[in-house]
Design a protein around this motif. Structure first.
Motif, short mmCIF file in Angstrom:
data_model
loop_
_atom_site.label_atom_id
_atom_site.label_comp_id
_atom_site.label_asym_id
_atom_site.label_seq_id
_atom_site.Cartn_x
_atom_site.Cartn_y
_atom_site.Cartn_z
N LYS A 74 0.82 -1.21 0.00
CA LYS A 74 0.00 0.00 0.00
C LYS A 74 0.86 1.27 0.00
CE LYS A 74 -4.00 1.88 2.48
NZ LYS A 74 -4.85 1.75 3.67
N PRO A 125 -3.14 6.17 3.25
CA PRO A 125 -2.14 5.44 4.05
C PRO A 125 -1.60 6.31 5.20
CG PRO A 125 -1.74 5.15 1.71
CD PRO A 125 -2.79 6.21 1.83
N ASP A 145 -0.30 1.79 8.58
CA ASP A 145 0.30 1.01 7.51
C ASP A 145 1.82 0.88 7.62
OD1 ASP A 145 -2.15 0.71 5.75
OD2 ASP A 145 -2.04 2.88 5.96
#
Length: 259
Positions: free
Chosen positions: A3, A90, A118
């Motif tokens: 991500k 994120p 994350d």
């Protein structure tokens, strides 16, 4: 591709930093989604610490304001969980190794992942000591971001080979803070990283103006800005949302016009 790396896909990334709980956590909870809406590609959330060795006076003072407002790591986890309901941008925690140890490494990583974080950036953790945190990060699906300094040189390639997400290129020696000029040869640093691994490189420490952001993004994959945003939060307090978002839109526009 994780991500974090997707943040840099086909574009230059703008990565702002704020201190959690400055001026209080209710403002942080409104600010993070608003920053994402204004164009932030990834947001760094600083966990306040009483001895932030990499920080200049602006972020040190933000840490003290946050701690004085009663911010704790547990309350930050709860806040991030609420933030996650409002935005999917994120998120990375910026923290020092001491608070992680104090909390318990595995417990900290589990809670961070559970609330929607994350990635993790730990500026006072030497790359050579990454095994202190890396196994727990991997266990809970967090990306551990490494920093490369202007003095890293050959070491930059070694760090790059082990990196995931992106490499945080520190533009200036010393602590964080707004600088009128950035004299480090950033292109040289980024080239050294890319020799080790073709991974995104984001530049931080000292960037504050659209001109600096444009220049840095011409030789890197993204720009990280902390002190300039934290100064706006300090100046406007609970009314900081519009000034911060306006600044983010301006910086984002600058990097999008970089050659």
């Amino acid at each position: 591709m994780n991500k974090i790396q997707k943040v840099f896909e086909n574009k230059k990334a703008f990565i702002p930093f704020i201190t959690a709980g400055d001026p209080d956590l209710s403002v942080t909870e409104k600010l993070v989604p608003a920053m994402a809406e204004a164009g932030a590609d990834l947001i760094e959330i600083g966990i306040p610490f009483s001895d932030p060795v990499a920080e200049g006076p602006v972020i040190q003072e933000a840490d003290l304001r946050s701690l004085a407002a009663g911010t704790t790591t547990d309350k930050i986890f709860d806040s991030v969980k609420r933030i996650r309901k409002k935005t999917q941008v994120p998120l990375a925690f910026m923290t020092y190794i001491n608070p992680v140890y104090a909390y318990g490494v595995d417990t900290f990583m589990k809670r961070a992942a559970d609330c929607g974080i994350d990635a993790l950036i730990v500026p006072d953790m030497p790359f050579e000591e990454r095994q202190e945190l890396l196994p727990a990060c991997r266990r809970h699906g967090l990306v551990l971001i490494y920093l490369v300094a202007p003095t890293s040189r050959e070491r930059a390639q070694v760090i790059a080979r082990e990196s995931q997400g992106f490499v945080y290129c520190v533009s200036s020696l010393g602590v964080t803070g707004v600088r009128s000029q950035i004299t480090t040869n950033i292109k040289e640093m980024v080239d050294a990283v890319k020799k080790g691994n073709d991974i995104p490189c984001a530049v931080g420490f000292g960037i504050s103006t659209p001109e600096q952001a444009r220049t840095m993004s011409q030789v890197s994959d993204g720009v990280i800005v902390g002190s300039a945003i934290v100064e706006l939060v300090a100046r406007y307090g609970a009314g900081c949302l519009e000034p911060v978002c306006s600044y983010i839109r301006e910086m984002k526009a600058a990097i999008e016009t970089a050659d």
